[in-house]
Enzyme design. Structure first.
Site, mmCIF file in Angstrom:
data_model
loop_
_atom_site.group_PDB
_atom_site.id
_atom_site.type_symbol
_atom_site.label_atom_id
_atom_site.label_comp_id
_atom_site.label_asym_id
_atom_site.label_seq_id
_atom_site.Cartn_x
_atom_site.Cartn_y
_atom_site.Cartn_z
ATOM 1 N N HIS A 69 -6.489 31.993 44.216
ATOM 2 C CA HIS A 69 -7.215 32.412 43.009
ATOM 3 C C HIS A 69 -8.344 33.376 43.326
ATOM 4 C CE1 HIS A 69 -10.787 29.647 43.246
ATOM 5 N NE2 HIS A 69 -9.956 28.798 43.803
ATOM 6 N N ASP A 178 -14.506 29.900 48.610
ATOM 7 C CA ASP A 178 -13.584 29.266 47.669
ATOM 8 C C ASP A 178 -13.393 30.251 46.526
ATOM 9 O OD1 ASP A 178 -12.200 27.710 45.871
ATOM 10 O OD2 ASP A 178 -13.862 26.349 45.440
ATOM 11 N N GLU A 210 -9.027 29.938 37.809
ATOM 12 C CA GLU A 210 -8.708 28.637 38.412
ATOM 13 C C GLU A 210 -9.869 27.664 38.271
ATOM 14 O OE1 GLU A 210 -8.461 25.575 41.678
ATOM 15 O OE2 GLU A 210 -10.029 27.033 41.210
ATOM 16 N N GLU A 211 -11.084 28.178 38.408
ATOM 17 C CA GLU A 211 -12.260 27.311 38.438
ATOM 18 C C GLU A 211 -12.599 26.689 37.087
ATOM 19 O OE1 GLU A 211 -13.537 26.226 40.991
ATOM 20 O OE2 GLU A 211 -13.418 27.671 42.636
ATOM 21 N N ASP A 233 -5.637 27.259 49.022
ATOM 22 C CA ASP A 233 -6.984 26.988 48.527
ATOM 23 C C ASP A 233 -7.794 26.336 49.646
ATOM 24 O OD1 ASP A 233 -9.175 26.726 46.753
ATOM 25 O OD2 ASP A 233 -7.846 26.257 45.080
ATOM 26 N N HIS A 322 -18.668 24.629 46.897
ATOM 27 C CA HIS A 322 -19.346 24.807 45.617
ATOM 28 C C HIS A 322 -20.859 24.698 45.748
ATOM 29 C CE1 HIS A 322 -16.054 24.455 42.322
ATOM 30 N NE2 HIS A 322 -15.558 25.001 43.419
#
Length: 354
Positions: A69, A178, A210-211, A233, A322
Site C-alpha cells: 500500500h 509502513d 489501506e490505513e 506489509d 505507527h
C-alpha cells in the site's frame, strides 16, 4: 552486508514522498516514473490503485497479485482558528502520545511546515497530568497568522509527518516505512522479474487507503481477480525490553515473516506451505508470524476475487510501528524481495489441491 543490496536513495525518496490516505498522487506518479519502462503494462483504476503487470508467455497463465500500500497514516485539515492554529482529522490509527512536538507538513497550495502542539505540562492541573492527551487536544502550529495560513491551506487539505530517512546504526530509520519499505520491495521485485520467464501473469499492485480500512485492495483485488495473492506489509517487532519472548510477534534481523494469522485473515495453508518450502529450498531466512490484532490487504486479496484467491502475506518486522519514527532491518527487506521473487518463479512446484 544486506544494506549493500538496497537502493537506499530510492527507498529514501519513496519514504519521504507524502501520501496520506486518499492523497497518494505523488507516490503514484513516482512509481509510474520508476516502473513504466520496466513492466509490460500498467494502469490506474478509478480508486487510484496503480496496477503494474509482468506478462507470462503462457496464453492461459494464471494471475498472481502482489500488493503493497502506497498510503501512510496522516491527517486532514478540518479547522483553522483565529490565531492560525490548525485542527485536524486523523487518517489512520495514531497513538496520541506520539504526536507531541511532531513535525508535520501541511500540503496546500504550498507546503507549510508545522509542529503538533498541546497544552504544556507546566500549565496542566494535577488531574490533567495523570491523563493521556487525546487526539482532539492537539493542534498544528505553522508559526503564521490565520491570514497567512489561509493563503495556502484550506479545509480538506492533507497533512503528513515529516522526517528524513537515515541509518541509525545498522538499521533503516524514517517516517512511513509502513508501508513504504514494502513499496520499495515490490519495485525491486518487479525489476528483478523483468528479464525472467514467469509461469504466471504477475500483477504488482500499489494500493490506496489501506490505513483507513483496506479500501484500495478491495477494488483492486475485485478488478484483477487473481488466482494467487500475497500482501507485502510490515508487522510488529516486539524484540524490545520489558516484553517476554512469548509476546514477540517477530524479531528484527531474522528474515521476512511468513504470516499465518492476523485480525483480518487466516492465511491459506497452501500459500503458507508454498512460502515455507520456497524459503527452505532457497535458503532464504524467514520466520513465522501470528499477529493477534490488526490486518493487511491480504483480507481483500483473499476474499474479493470472484472465486476467492489462494492468499497469504509476507511481512517486514518493524519497531515503533505507527509512531513518530519507524525502524527496519536491511536483512529482512532483502529476504522479502528474495522470497517473493522465488515464490513467483516456483509457483508450479507446489501442490495447490486441498
Amino acid at each position: 552486508m544486506s544494506l549493500e543490496k538496497i537502493d537506499l536513495p530510492l527507498l529514501k525518496v519513496i519514504s519521504e514522498t507524502s501520501g496520506a490516505p486518499g492523497f497518494e498522487k505523488k507516490v503514484r506518479h513516482l512509481l509510474i516514473d520508476t516502473l513504466k519502462d520496466i513492466v509490460d503494462e500498467f494502469y490506474v483504476d478509478n480508486m487510484g490503485n496503480l496496477i503494474t503487470i509482468k506478462k507470462s508467455n503462457k496464453p492461459t497463465a494464471k494471475k498472481f497479485m502482489l500488493a503493497a500500500h502506497m498510503d501512510e497514516i496522516g491527517f486532514m485539515v478540518k479547522h483553522i482558528d483565529d490565531n492560525g492554529y490548525i485542527r485536524f482529522q486523523t487518517l489512520g490509527g495514531f497513538d496520541p502520545k506520539t504526536l507531541t512536538s511532531l513535525r508535520v507538513k501541511v500540503h496546500g497550495k504550498k507546503d507549510l511546515l508545522g509542529v503538533m502542539g498541546c497544552k504544556p505540562i507546566h500549565s496542566m492541573s494535577a488531574a490533567e497530568r495523570s491523563k493521556v492527551v487525546t487526539n482532539e487536544e492537539y493542534f498544528i502550529d505553522c508559526g503564521l497568522s490565520k491570514e497567512e495560513v489561509e493563503k495556502h491551506v484550506k479545509v480538506g487539505d492533507s497533512i503528513t509527518r515529516w522526517q528524513e530517512l537515515e541509518m541509525v546504526g545498522d538499521l533503516i530509520n524514517g517516517k512511513s516505512l509502513d508501508d513504504r519499505v514494502c513499496v520499495y520491495a515490490l519495485v525491486e521485485i518487479m525489476k528483478t522479474l523483468k528479464d525472467k520467464e514467469v509461469p504466471v501473469d504477475v500483477y504488482g499492485v500499489f494500493t490506496v487507503q489501506e490505513e483507513v480500512g483496506l479500501r484500495g485492495a478491495q477494488v483492486a483485488a475485485h478488478g484483477v481477480s487473481p488466482d494467487y495473492g500475497i500482501a507485502l506489509d510490515v508487522t510488529v517487532a516486539n524484540d524490545i525490553p520489558s516484553l517476554a519472548p512469548q509476546d514477540y510477534v517477530t524479531s528484527m534481523g531474522k528474515g521476512a515473516s511468513i504470516k499465518h494469522f492476523d485480525g483480518g485473515t487466516i492465511c491459506d495453508r497452501r500459500m503458507v506451505a508454498h512460502l515455507e518450502s520456497v524459503s527452505e529450498r532457497n535458503e532464504i531466512t524467514s520466520q513465522p508470524e501470528v499477529l493477534p490484532f490488526g490486518g493487511t490487504d491480504t483480507a481483500n486479496i483473499q476474499r474479493m476475487p470472484k472465486n476467492g484467491s489462494i492468499a497469504g502475506a509476507i511481512s517486514i518486522p518493524m519497531r515503533y510501528l505507527h509512531q513518530t519514527t519507524e525502524m527496519a532491518h536491511p536483512t529482512d527487506v532483502v529476504a522479502m524481495i528474495d522470497l517473493v521473487v522465488n515464490a513467483v518463479l516456483e509457483i508450479e512446484k507446489n501442490d495447490w489441491n486441498y
